[in-house]
Write a protein that holds these residues in place. Structure first.
Motif, short mmCIF file in Angstrom:
data_model
loop_
_atom_site.label_atom_id
_atom_site.label_comp_id
_atom_site.label_asym_id
_atom_site.label_seq_id
_atom_site.Cartn_x
_atom_site.Cartn_y
_atom_site.Cartn_z
N UNK A 74 0.85 -1.20 0.00
CA UNK A 74 0.00 0.00 0.00
C UNK A 74 0.88 1.25 0.00
N UNK A 75 1.91 1.25 0.86
CA UNK A 75 2.83 2.40 0.89
C UNK A 75 3.49 2.64 -0.47
N UNK A 76 3.93 1.53 -1.12
CA UNK A 76 4.56 1.67 -2.45
C UNK A 76 3.60 2.29 -3.45
N UNK A 77 2.37 1.81 -3.46
CA UNK A 77 1.38 2.36 -4.41
C UNK A 77 1.10 3.83 -4.14
N UNK A 114 3.97 5.80 -5.45
CA UNK A 114 3.95 5.85 -6.92
C UNK A 114 2.95 6.90 -7.39
N UNK A 115 1.80 6.96 -6.77
CA UNK A 115 0.76 7.93 -7.17
C UNK A 115 1.15 9.35 -6.84
N UNK A 116 1.95 9.51 -5.78
CA UNK A 116 2.37 10.86 -5.37
C UNK A 116 3.40 11.45 -6.33
N UNK A 117 4.06 10.62 -7.11
CA UNK A 117 5.11 11.10 -8.04
C UNK A 117 4.52 11.76 -9.25
#
Length: 82
Positions: A73-76, A79-82
């Motif tokens: 969840x943290x990785x996703x 990724x969306x924040x980038x």
């Protein structure tokens, strides 16, 4: 006693006092039970956790720890924040 009128399409509006007493909201489901006296009992359909337990289980699927789920969840989110 609250009343409802049946429309030509077979629909009724449940009086607000009944909705409040039953804790009903838009999208809730109702069950109608016809008893031997010709009376209808209307009750809300309530799902308990026991009714849905195990529905996501798929035989052969690898188990995942809570920590691994949190990391994914943290990785996703990153990724969306980038």
């Amino acid at each position: 006693m609250p009343l409802a009128t049946l429309t030509g399409k077979g629909q009724i509006t449940i009086p607000v006092s009944v909705r409040q007493a039953l804790g009903l909201h838009a999208g809730d489901k109702l069950e109608f039970v016809l008893n031997e006296n010709g009376e209808v009992i209307c009750k809300p359909v309530v799902k308990r956790v026991d009714d849905v337990f195990g529905r996501l289980h798929k035989p052969g699927r690898k188990t995942v720890s809570v920590e691994a789920m949190d990391a994914a969840i943290r990785r996703k989110l990153q990724e969306r924040a980038k």
